[in-house]
Enzyme design. Sequence first.
Site, PDB file in Angstrom:
ATOM      1  N   ASP A   1      -6.947   4.435  -4.764  1.00  0.00           N
ATOM      2  CA  ASP A   1      -7.621   4.299  -3.471  1.00  0.00           C
ATOM      3  C   ASP A   1      -8.261   5.667  -3.218  1.00  0.00           C
ATOM      4  O   ASP A   1      -8.467   6.426  -4.182  1.00  0.00           O
ATOM      5  CB  ASP A   1      -6.602   3.915  -2.371  1.00  0.00           C
ATOM      6  CG  ASP A   1      -7.251   3.455  -1.064  1.00  0.00           C
ATOM      7  OD1 ASP A   1      -7.641   2.281  -0.980  1.00  0.00           O
ATOM      8  OD2 ASP A   1      -7.376   4.270  -0.128  1.00  0.00           O
TER       9      ASP A   1
ATOM     10  N   LYS B   1       0.858  -1.192   0.000  1.00  0.00           N
ATOM     11  CA  LYS B   1       0.000   0.000   0.000  1.00  0.00           C
ATOM     12  C   LYS B   1       0.884   1.229   0.000  1.00  0.00           C
ATOM     13  O   LYS B   1       1.998   1.189   0.518  1.00  0.00           O
ATOM     14  CB  LYS B   1      -0.874   0.032   1.250  1.00  0.00           C
ATOM     15  CG  LYS B   1      -2.088   0.927   1.115  1.00  0.00           C
ATOM     16  CD  LYS B   1      -3.231   0.190   0.466  1.00  0.00           C
ATOM     17  CE  LYS B   1      -4.388   1.092   0.147  1.00  0.00           C
ATOM     18  NZ  LYS B   1      -5.566   0.304  -0.234  1.00  0.00           N
TER      19      LYS B   1
END
Length: 450
Positions: free
Chosen positions: A169, A129
Amino acid sequence: MSNHKEELENFMAPFREKFGHEKEFLQAVEEVAETVLPYIAKHPKYKEAKILERLAMPERAIIFRIPWVDDKGNFQINTGYRVQMNSAIGPYKGGMRFHPTVNLSVMKFLAFEQTLKNSLTSLPMGGGKGGADFDPRGKSDNEIMRFCQSLMTELFRHIGPDTDVPAGDIGVGAREVGFMYGQYKRLANEFTGVFTGKGINWGGSLIRPEATGFGAVYFTQEILKNVGDSIKGKTVAVSGFGNVAWGVAKKIDELGGKVVAISGPDGFVYDEKGITGKKVDYLLEMRASGRDKVQDYADKFGAVFHAGKKPWGLKVDIAMPCATQNEVDVADAKELIKNKVPYLVEVANMPTTLEAYKLLKAAGVVFAPGKAVNAGGVATSGLEMSQNSQRLSWSAKVVDEHLHDIMIEIHRSCVQYGYDKKEGKVDYVKGANIAGFVKVADAMIDQGHV
Ligand code: 2IT
């Protein structure tokens, strides 16, 4: 203290000592440890190899400076991150988040969740991430582009189509992926599938924009099917109004359910008639406007706007938090329980606090965790990677069928590891955590002490 509680505390103690200030990360690890430790106790090979301890330690975490110049000529600096959590079952894979709340704790929690989520998809993807504490709100296209290019000037040396494949995201959509991909291509001098969520005419996949929302509804369909029920006629409260909420609303509408609430930073909207037809696509318009106000929906369609409130006080059949971490707290859980909402289906990553989750569980609310429910997003990213490697693009029908099958399979895995014979029901948190864990754990054991 019970044995179980003591074991959990013993496991958490070194993490709390070392990372005491990383609240979100500790929360994510504790939620997983709580259900996985009893399983490990029955399978000592995982304990001996310290798999869970290793899983919670990033293989690598990169923190870097992002200097850029705004439209007024002022020098700006942000902090960039990429947490490469685990590559036991495939290249690191996971989104990039641009939001002022981004810090190392948030990145580590998301990368940890991503590792287990990606394992659940059954596709070969490790967990990662990244992102930056950058606020895209109020920035011009040129500022966004300069920021993305500066970020990629550093990040490009750490990623690659077989190394680490980022995606979008919160705060990172098609525009930002485009700017980052363009700069990567320029620096690496190669056209590869190093990003997912790409534009459709340069390697992107059909259905990727809808995938997280569609997948979440497919999963909900399986939960209901499992108890002989269906989505038809169900009322749903959703939080957020972005890409994910849009996909949920679209699919719920298609299957005969009714999304009656959405929310934004300004409050929530209650639309008794349901967000159907053209109203669904208005969500996209609202997001693109950059105003960040759901009141616009209420004004346009004559729905009721509740300023500064969350939609968890509504009497609905299914609550689907689609916004961000820890948006459902103890007070919200009490409201949901009071209103006898039977299902809480997490669509965002970890939208429920640990305390709220415990209350909901004790009250018998069926609780489905984000890492299973929202895995359709990254699963479709995996399908985008397959298409890029083949140098082909599949039809929407083919991608959607794959996505649907994957969600059915994730539900089946949750039942396999989470069905409680005594209670006669599925513990989805336990099922998702153990199913996600086992695949990564076995791969780590096979690969030795790395
Ligand atoms: O949280 C997530 O799973 C995502 N933001 C999507 C990640 C991806 O690589 O598609």
